[in-house]
Scaffold this active site. Structure first.
Site, PDB file in Angstrom:
ATOM      1  N   LYS A  81       0.857  -1.198   0.000  1.00 48.20           N
ATOM      2  CA  LYS A  81       0.000   0.000   0.000  1.00 48.20           C
ATOM      3  C   LYS A  81       0.888   1.241   0.000  1.00 48.20           C
ATOM      4  O   LYS A  81       1.762   1.387   0.863  1.00 48.20           O
ATOM      5  CB  LYS A  81      -0.883  -0.045   1.241  1.00 48.20           C
ATOM      6  CG  LYS A  81      -2.129   0.786   1.179  1.00 48.20           C
ATOM      7  CD  LYS A  81      -2.977   0.436   2.401  1.00 48.20           C
ATOM      8  CE  LYS A  81      -4.206   1.269   2.513  1.00 48.20           C
ATOM      9  NZ  LYS A  81      -4.823   1.087   3.840  1.00 48.20           N
TER      10      LYS A  81
HETATM   11  C1  E4P Z   1      -8.234   2.117   3.954  1.00 45.36           C
HETATM   12  O1  E4P Z   1      -7.443   1.347   3.483  1.00 45.36           O
HETATM   13  C2  E4P Z   1      -8.012   2.868   5.194  1.00 45.36           C
HETATM   14  O2  E4P Z   1      -7.307   2.042   6.088  1.00 45.36           O
HETATM   15  C3  E4P Z   1      -9.292   3.244   5.910  1.00 45.36           C
HETATM   16  O3  E4P Z   1     -10.426   2.831   5.210  1.00 45.36           O
HETATM   17  C4  E4P Z   1      -9.333   4.608   6.462  1.00 45.36           C
HETATM   18  O4  E4P Z   1     -10.545   4.800   7.132  1.00 45.36           O
HETATM   19  P1  E4P Z   1     -10.787   6.022   8.131  1.00 45.36           P
HETATM   20  O5  E4P Z   1     -10.940   7.256   7.334  1.00 45.36           O
HETATM   21  O6  E4P Z   1     -12.057   5.657   8.854  1.00 45.36           O
HETATM   22  O7  E4P Z   1      -9.580   6.073   9.044  1.00 45.36           O
END
Ligand code: E4P
Length: 214
Positions: free
Chosen positions: A83
């Site tokens: 990622k």
């Molecule tokens: C996605 O890969 C992220 O980890 C996540 O969905 C972020 O979510 P949040 O905005 O609730 O922290």
């Protein structure tokens, strides 16, 4: 629509996996920090439970650092997806890692042109953040519709992964908009099965039966 769980909590991942409908996992540095565990060790533990894609984010923000961490993360297990942030350096790393056959998930995507760029760079997944756009007064779902249209128009193979999902309405809207994947906190997965009429109906079925037959 594929279902990923968005957490680094092993117990939640096991519970979701046991339901038999879990396709993958996403993690991020904040989720790992909340668990207070070693990132590499936890990723290995997750990959021992889930065979689908497990997103492992890099901490570095420069190209060389991202490449180094990307290679390290990719060594952990075959199903690791590296990622990367959707930045200039992240795009370059996405292209380089994709050319090596390492799958990438491009995160922190907030507008459709970022999604267009990462698809051209060969990303396996793109992660537009719905909830964080809602938080600043936008309609986060707009970006899901826009990316779907761009990807369908040009036939990009990058999977549209709806992220930053906060509630079940987001899930319904993502399914209707044609998101390929949604990554969801455990509490939302639990709510996806809940309805008051299911609970009250079940209670009545059981009590009617017991009244009649003991
Ligand atoms: C996605 O890969 C992220 O980890 C996540 O969905 C972020 O979510 P949040 O905005 O609730 O922290």
């Amino acid at each position: 629509m594929e279902l990923y769980i968005d957490t680094a909590n092993l117990d939640e991942i096991k519970q979701a996996h046991d339901l038999g409908v879990l396709d993958g996992v996403t993690t991020n540095p904040s989720l790992i920090a909340a668990e207070g565990v070693d990132y590499g060790k936890r990723l290995k533990e997750i990959c021992d439970v889930v065979s689908g894609p497990v997103s492992a984010e890099v901490i570095a923000i420069d190209y060389d650092g991202m490449m180094k961490e990307g290679h390290e993360r990719a060594q952990i297990a075959e199903n690791i997806v590296v990622k990367l942030p959707t930045t200039m350096a992240g795009l370059k790393a996405c292209n380089a890692l994709s050319n090596e056959g390492i799958r990438t998930n491009m995160t922190l995507c907030f507008q459709p042109l970022q999604a267009l760029m990462v698809a051209k760079a060969g990303a396996f997944l793109v992660s537009p953040f719905i909830g964080r756009l809602d938080d600043i007064g936008h309609d986060g779902m707009d970006i899901i519709h826009q990316i779907r249209q761009v990807y369908d128009t040009y036939g990009f193979q990058t999977k549209l992964l709806a992220a930053s999902i906060r509630h079940t309405k987001h899930m319904v809207d993502c399914a209707l908009a044609g998101a390929d994947v949604a990554t969801v906190p455990f509490n939302v997965i639990q709510k996806m099965l809940a309805h008051p009429l299911t609970s009250s109906g079940l209670e009545k079925f059981v009590s009617d039966y017991k009244k009649a037959f003991g």
